[in-house]
Design an enzyme around this catalytic site. Structure first.
Site, PDB file in Angstrom:
ATOM      1  N   ARG A  95       0.833  -1.196   0.000  1.00 14.77           N
ATOM      2  CA  ARG A  95       0.000   0.000   0.000  1.00 14.77           C
ATOM      3  C   ARG A  95       0.871   1.251   0.000  1.00 14.77           C
ATOM      4  O   ARG A  95       1.901   1.303   0.678  1.00 14.77           O
ATOM      5  CB  ARG A  95      -0.902   0.024   1.250  1.00 14.77           C
ATOM      6  CG  ARG A  95      -2.175  -0.793   1.102  1.00 14.77           C
ATOM      7  CD  ARG A  95      -3.123  -0.180   0.096  1.00 14.77           C
ATOM      8  NE  ARG A  95      -4.315  -0.968  -0.142  1.00 14.77           N
ATOM      9  CZ  ARG A  95      -4.444  -1.858  -1.099  1.00 14.77           C
ATOM     10  NH1 ARG A  95      -3.427  -2.153  -1.896  1.00 14.77           N
ATOM     11  NH2 ARG A  95      -5.591  -2.488  -1.274  1.00 14.77           N
ATOM     12  N   GLU A 143      -2.015   8.059  -6.091  1.00 13.25           N
ATOM     13  CA  GLU A 143      -2.030   7.270  -7.319  1.00 13.25           C
ATOM     14  C   GLU A 143      -2.860   7.911  -8.417  1.00 13.25           C
ATOM     15  O   GLU A 143      -2.978   7.364  -9.507  1.00 13.25           O
ATOM     16  CB  GLU A 143      -2.488   5.845  -7.014  1.00 13.25           C
ATOM     17  CG  GLU A 143      -1.506   5.132  -6.083  1.00 13.25           C
ATOM     18  CD  GLU A 143      -1.752   3.648  -5.941  1.00 13.25           C
ATOM     19  OE1 GLU A 143      -2.792   3.160  -6.433  1.00 13.25           O
ATOM     20  OE2 GLU A 143      -0.896   2.969  -5.330  1.00 13.25           O
ATOM     21  N   HIS A 185       0.605   0.202  -9.831  1.00 14.28           N
ATOM     22  CA  HIS A 185      -0.294  -0.646  -9.035  1.00 14.28           C
ATOM     23  C   HIS A 185      -0.773  -1.849  -9.853  1.00 14.28           C
ATOM     24  O   HIS A 185      -1.977  -2.079 -10.015  1.00 14.28           O
ATOM     25  CB  HIS A 185      -1.490   0.157  -8.528  1.00 14.28           C
ATOM     26  CG  HIS A 185      -2.078  -0.404  -7.261  1.00 14.28           C
ATOM     27  ND1 HIS A 185      -2.616   0.365  -6.279  1.00 14.28           N
ATOM     28  CD2 HIS A 185      -2.221  -1.699  -6.825  1.00 14.28           C
ATOM     29  CE1 HIS A 185      -3.059  -0.398  -5.289  1.00 14.28           C
ATOM     30  NE2 HIS A 185      -2.825  -1.647  -5.597  1.00 14.28           N
TER      31      HIS A 185
END
Length: 315
Positions: free
Chosen positions: A230, A259, A279
Site C-alpha cells: 500500500r 495514485e 499498481h
C-alpha cells in the site's frame, strides 16, 4: 434491486449479479458524483480507485453491501459502514498469486537493472559495464507481514535460495517453521539483517510511514526495498533521499501515496536504481476473474438475504 459496478471490474461480475439485480457499470466517480447517485443502489462493487467515504455512506439509504474486488479496504470507510449496518467484503485470496509473483518480478528487475537495461538497448546502447547487478541467492529477505501474499513471496524466495527473516506480530509459528524462516518479534531487531526488504501489510495508523528516515538508518547500507502493498507505508520523501545518497541501493514500488497523480510524488523523475509500476500487483487476467467472481458472489448472497464468510466487519 440495483447494483453499481465501477473501477473497471471484470465483466464476470456483471454476469453473476445480473442474475438477481439490475446492474449499472460506470466509470470511477468523484465523491460528489457518488453522493448524487448512491441512493439508486443496494450494492456497490469497486476496485482500488474509488473511495467510499463516510459522506457517501451517510448519504445512502438503500446500500446493504460494499464489495472490494481485491484485498485492501483502506479506500472504504469501514467504520462508517459498520455503524450504518452495511456489510463490507473483499477477496482475500483472489489476487494472492498475482501479487506475490509481481513482488518477485519487481525484486529481480531491481536487482538486475532490467528496466534500465531494456530502455538503453531500445535507445541503441549496448551498455553492460554500467548495469552490473546482484544475485539474490544466499541473500537475506526480510518479510514484513506474513499473510497470504507475504508467505507466498517467502516460499518462492526460499526456493530461490534466499534466507528468510520475518516480522509479523500475528504470524503463525507453524508457517514460519514450514518456511524455515527466522521470526523476529521486535522491529528494532529486524532492520539491520535483511539485504532485501518486502512489505505486505495493510495501510493503518500503525503502518503509515513504517519505512522512514529513522528506520532506513537502522538498515544495512545497500539495502533494497520492495513495496507492492500500500502507498503510504513507505515515506516517499525519505526513500528518495536515501536513494540519492546511495544508502539504499535500490527500490521497487508498485504503490504510491497519490495514485491519481504520480507527478506529485518525491520519487517522480528519480531514475536512480528505482523501478516503478502503476499498481499492477493484482493485474493479471486470472486474478481479475477470480476477484470479480469472488466478490460478486458474496454480494449476490447478501442481497438474497444470506451471510458471507469474508465480511471484514461485523454486522
Amino acid at each position: 434491486m440495483k447494483v453499481l459496478i465501477t473501477d473497471k471490474c471484470h465483466d464476470r461480475a456483471k454476469e453473476i449479479l445480473s442474475e438477481i439485480a439490475e446492474v449499472d457499470v460506470l466509470p470511477t466517480m468523484s465523491e460528489d458524483e457518488y453522493v448524487e447517485n448512491i441512493n439508486k443502489y443496494d450494492a456497490v462493487m469497486i476496485r482500488s480507485t474509488s473511495r467510499i467515504t463516510k459522506r457517501i455512506i451517510d448519504t445512502s439509504t438503500h446500500l446493504k453491501i460494499i464489495g472490494r474486488a481485491g484485498v485492501g479496504v483502506d479506500n472504504i470507510d469501514v467504520e462508517a459502514a459498520t455503524e450504518k449496518g452495511i456489510v463490507v467484503v473483499n477477496s482475500p485470496c483472489g489476487n494472492t498469486i498475482a501479487a506475490a509473483e509481481h513482488t518477485i518480478a519487481m525484486m529481480l528487475s531491481m536487482a538486475r537493472h532490467i528496466p534500465e537495461a531494456s530502455k538503453r538497448l531500445h535507445e541503441g546502447h549496448w551498455d553492460k559495464k554500467n548495469l552490473t547487478g546482484v544475485e539474490i541467492f544466499g541473500k537475506t529477505l526480510g518479510v514484513i507481514g506474513l499473510g497470504k501474499i507475504g508467505s507466498h513471496v517467502a516460499k518462492i524466495a526460499k526456493a530461490m535460495g534466499m534466507n528468510i527473516i520475518v516480522y509479523d506480530p500475528f504470524a503463525r509459528e507453524e508457517i514460519v517453521k514450514e518456511l524455515d524462516a527466522k521470526l523476529v518479534k521486535d522491529l528494532k531487531d529486524f532492520w539491520h539483517e535483511p539485504d532485501f526488504i518486502t512489505i505486505h501489510v495493510p495501510k493503518t495508523k500503525e503502518t503509515v510511514d513504517l519505512i522512514n528516515k529513522d528506520t532506513i538508518a537502522q538498515m544495512k547500507k545497500g539495502v533494497r526495498i520492495v513495496n507492492c502493498a500500500r502507498g503510504g507505508v513507505v515515506n516517499e520523501k525519505d526513500l528518495r533521499e536515501a536513494l540519492d545518497n546511495d544508502y539504499v541501493a535500490g527500490a521497487a514500488l508498485d504503490v504510491f501515496c497519490d495514485e491519481k497523480d504520480i507527478t506529485t510524488s518525491p520519487l517522480y523523475g528519480c531514475e536512480k536504481n528505482l523501478v516503478m509500476t502503476p499498481h499492477l500487483g493484482a493485474t493479471t487476467y486470472e486474478a481479475q476473474i477470480r476477484v470479480a467472481e469472488d466478490v460478486a458472489t458474496q454480494i449476490k448472497i447478501v442481497l438474497q438475504g444470506g451471510k458471507t464468510q469474508n465480511a471484514v466487519n461485523k454486522i
